[in-house]
Every structure is written in C-alpha cells, then in structure tokens.
Enzyme design. Structure first.
Site, PDB file in Angstrom:
ATOM      1  N   SER A  61      47.436  40.233  52.223  1.00 24.74           N
ATOM      2  CA  SER A  61      48.381  41.287  51.839  1.00 24.74           C
ATOM      3  C   SER A  61      47.606  42.403  51.164  1.00 24.74           C
ATOM      4  CB  SER A  61      49.428  40.748  50.863  1.00 24.74           C
ATOM      5  OG  SER A  61      50.067  41.851  50.239  1.00 24.74           O
ATOM      6  N   HIS A 114      48.656  41.981  56.493  1.00 24.86           N
ATOM      7  CA  HIS A 114      50.051  41.929  56.020  1.00 24.86           C
ATOM      8  C   HIS A 114      50.316  43.161  55.152  1.00 24.86           C
ATOM      9  CE1 HIS A 114      53.779  39.768  54.918  1.00 24.86           C
ATOM     10  NE2 HIS A 114      53.593  40.230  53.694  1.00 24.86           N
ATOM     11  N   ASP A 135      52.976  45.074  52.883  1.00 27.38           N
ATOM     12  CA  ASP A 135      54.208  44.913  52.106  1.00 27.38           C
ATOM     13  C   ASP A 135      54.817  46.274  51.822  1.00 27.38           C
ATOM     14  OD1 ASP A 135      54.557  42.078  51.611  1.00 27.38           O
ATOM     15  OD2 ASP A 135      52.648  42.182  50.538  1.00 27.38           O
ATOM     16  N   MET A 172      57.787  48.292  50.160  1.00 26.19           N
ATOM     17  CA  MET A 172      58.812  48.149  49.123  1.00 26.19           C
ATOM     18  C   MET A 172      59.412  49.505  48.800  1.00 26.19           C
ATOM     19  SD  MET A 172      56.864  45.513  46.585  1.00 26.19           S
ATOM     20  CE  MET A 172      56.023  44.042  47.230  1.00 26.19           C
ATOM     21  N   HIS A 201      55.951  43.720  56.536  1.00 28.78           N
ATOM     22  CA  HIS A 201      57.043  43.032  55.839  1.00 28.78           C
ATOM     23  C   HIS A 201      57.882  44.102  55.142  1.00 28.78           C
ATOM     24  CE1 HIS A 201      57.990  40.082  52.242  1.00 28.78           C
ATOM     25  NE2 HIS A 201      59.078  40.501  52.861  1.00 28.78           N
ATOM     26  N   MET A 247      60.627  45.386  52.902  1.00 31.16           N
ATOM     27  CA  MET A 247      61.542  45.106  51.782  1.00 31.16           C
ATOM     28  C   MET A 247      62.254  46.418  51.463  1.00 31.16           C
ATOM     29  SD  MET A 247      58.849  42.702  49.722  1.00 31.16           S
ATOM     30  CE  MET A 247      57.443  43.261  50.702  1.00 31.16           C
ATOM     31  N   MET A 304      59.553  33.166  51.856  1.00 28.67           N
ATOM     32  CA  MET A 304      59.011  33.653  50.593  1.00 28.67           C
ATOM     33  C   MET A 304      58.848  32.471  49.635  1.00 28.67           C
ATOM     34  SD  MET A 304      58.541  36.862  51.020  1.00 28.67           S
ATOM     35  CE  MET A 304      57.894  37.117  49.365  1.00 28.67           C
ATOM     36  N   ASP A 311      54.648  33.303  52.208  1.00 25.09           N
ATOM     37  CA  ASP A 311      54.218  34.495  51.471  1.00 25.09           C
ATOM     38  C   ASP A 311      54.544  34.387  49.989  1.00 25.09           C
ATOM     39  OD1 ASP A 311      53.553  37.063  50.684  1.00 25.09           O
ATOM     40  OD2 ASP A 311      55.100  38.057  51.878  1.00 25.09           O
TER      41      ASP A 311
HETATM   42  C1  DX5 Z   1      55.691  39.921  47.499  1.00 23.22           C
HETATM   43  C2  DX5 Z   1      54.866  40.167  48.737  1.00 23.22           C
HETATM   44  C3  DX5 Z   1      53.671  39.278  48.930  1.00 23.22           C
HETATM   45  C4  DX5 Z   1      52.718  39.199  47.798  1.00 23.22           C
HETATM   46  C5  DX5 Z   1      51.524  38.337  48.079  1.00 23.22           C
HETATM   47  O1  DX5 Z   1      56.839  40.697  47.555  1.00 23.22           O
HETATM   48  O2  DX5 Z   1      55.678  40.025  49.875  1.00 23.22           O
HETATM   49  O3  DX5 Z   1      53.032  39.616  50.134  1.00 23.22           O
HETATM   50  O4  DX5 Z   1      52.317  40.444  47.382  1.00 23.22           O
HETATM   51  O5  DX5 Z   1      50.660  38.439  46.998  1.00 23.22           O
HETATM   52  P1  DX5 Z   1      50.105  37.172  46.218  1.00 23.22           P
HETATM   53  O6  DX5 Z   1      49.326  36.380  47.206  1.00 23.22           O
HETATM   54  O7  DX5 Z   1      49.274  37.777  45.141  1.00 23.22           O
HETATM   55  O8  DX5 Z   1      51.295  36.410  45.691  1.00 23.22           O
HETATM   56 ZN    ZN Z   2      54.859  40.119  52.009  1.00 23.40          ZN
END
Ligand code: DX5
Ligand code: ZN
Length: 224
Positions: free
Chosen positions: A9, A34, A36, A38, A67, A69, A138, A176
């Site tokens: 990620s 990956h 993320d 947000m 991903h 969100m 998750m 994840d």
């Molecule tokens: C959380 C994310 C993850 C997360 C993974 O919302 O979807 O991808 O950042 O990071 P670590 O491995 O540090 O938990």
């Molecule tokens: Zn993620």
C-alpha cells in the site's frame, strides 16, 4: 501452501517521491501496487486523486489495485480506470447500488472487487459472487495505515474462502490492514491469496523493501 501475492500500500510510502517508490516496489518483487483512495467523508482521511494515479502509471508495469474509500463511488470509477487502474475495489456501504457498481466496473474493462469492513458480513459476497474478481477483507477499520490486525479476521477468511469455493468462484481473496510477517502465514493458511501491506513493506527504507516483501511471501503460520 502457495505464496501469496504481495500488494504494497503506497499509503505508507514517501509521498514526495511516489514515482520512485512504485518503481522500487517493482524491483523489490511486489506483485501489485495497492492504491488507497480516501475522501475525508466515507473515511476520516484524504489521500490520492485520479491525477496522482495517472502520474504514477508510467513508473511501473505492475497492476494498480485501487481501493476506493469514497462515497458516493460511482462518479469516480471512470476517472480512476482512465488513470490506469486495473482493479477497482468498492465498499458496499459506499453505495448506493453495489450490484450496479460492480457491473459498471467490468463494463469499463477493469477487474471488480468488493471490500468488507470488519463489521460487514461475509454473506453479502454471496449476492454478487458472479460479478467479482476480487474479495478484500479489511483486517482493520479503514482510514489509516499502521493499525493492529484484528484477529477475528482469520475466521472470516476461512468463511469467505468456503463461500467462494462453494460458488466455484476464482475471485482473489485479499486481506488489508495490519498485515505483518507474524500474521501473514495464518492469513494464507486460512485461505488468503493476496496480502496488502503498508507499514510492513516500507519500514526500513528502500534498501529493505525486497527483504520485507520476501518475508511476507515466505511467512508460515506460527506453530500451535
Ligand atoms: C486502510 C488501508 C490499508 C492500510 C494498510 O484504510 O486500506 O491499505 O493503509 O496499511 P498497514 O499495512 O500499515 O496497516
Ligand atoms: Zn487498502
């Protein structure tokens, strides 16, 4: 036990050097990147817009596993696909119509993923199993990197694996949140195919990425 796909990620990478970071991940043996996304509304944090994904695309040939969100999510699917996403993964809660959203993702030519929060039941997968190429569980509540793995996820992995096998689905089962070399083996033994890891890949700086990824790939469940 087959080695899992490792999906670092980039949330945990150096945002001032993102292009170099994704190239370094590829050199270090990562399988997917990956991403993320947000929105500061569906989750309490803001990260990467489609223009950032587009800027990163030339820096690696690894698949981009995005991903989302974001709520509502439908207005953003095309922009992330056009930016170079290979897989688009959505939360049922980011709605309003999960079935339609997954169909739309495939229509755009991307692989479609559904992601379940720790409080979201596995049974939801049953209703959309024909429409998904990936199921993401998750193992933390979404919003931040660096959180601790929720142990109850292991049972949920087993139940999801059983559901996918029963349905004859070839969907990738991805985990994840809080994944480390200490729990990766148990995830794979429970039925996971792919592991997202931020903190566990990026710790130690670029010189450590290859060893960090190799440790996740080689992890075995702790002896009982
Ligand atoms: C959380 C994310 C993850 C997360 C993974 O919302 O979807 O991808 O950042 O990071 P670590 O491995 O540090 O938990
Ligand atoms: Zn993620």
């Amino acid at each position: 036990m087959a080695a899992p796909l490792i999906c670092p990620s980039i949330l945990a990478s150096d945002f001032a050097r993102l292009g170099e970071e994704v190239a370094a991940l590829e050199a270090a043996g990562a399988d997917w990147v990956h991403v993320d996304v947000m929105d500061g509304h569906f989750v309490p944090n803001i990260t990467l817009g489609p223009d950032v994904v587009k800027a990163l695309r030339p820096h690696t040939s690894l698949p981009f596993d995005v991903h989302l969100m974001v709520a509502p999510v439908d207005p953003w699917l095309e922009a992330y696909r056009d930016a170079g996403a290979d897989i688009l993964t959505v939360h049922p809660e980011s709605g309003p119509h999960l079935h339609r959203t997954l169909g739309r993702i495939r229509q755009l030519g991307a692989k479609a993923g559904v992601v379940l929060n720790p409080g979201t039941p596995v049974s939801i997968v049953e209703e959309v199993v024909e429409l998904v190429d990936l199921v993401l569980l998750m193992s933390v509540n979404p919003g931040f990197g660096g959180q601790s793995f929720i142990e109850a996820t292991l049972g949920k992995i087993e139940r999801t694996r059983a559901l996918l096998d029963r349905a004859g689905s070839k969907a990738v089962l991805q985990i994840d949140g809080g994944v480390t070399a200490a729990n990766a083996g148990a995830c794979v033994a429970a039925g996971a195919d792919a592991l997202v890891a931020g903190t566990a890949v990026f710790r130690g700086g670029a010189a450590a990425y290859a060893a960090n990824i190799a440790a996740l790939k080689a992890a075995r469940p702790a002896a009982a």
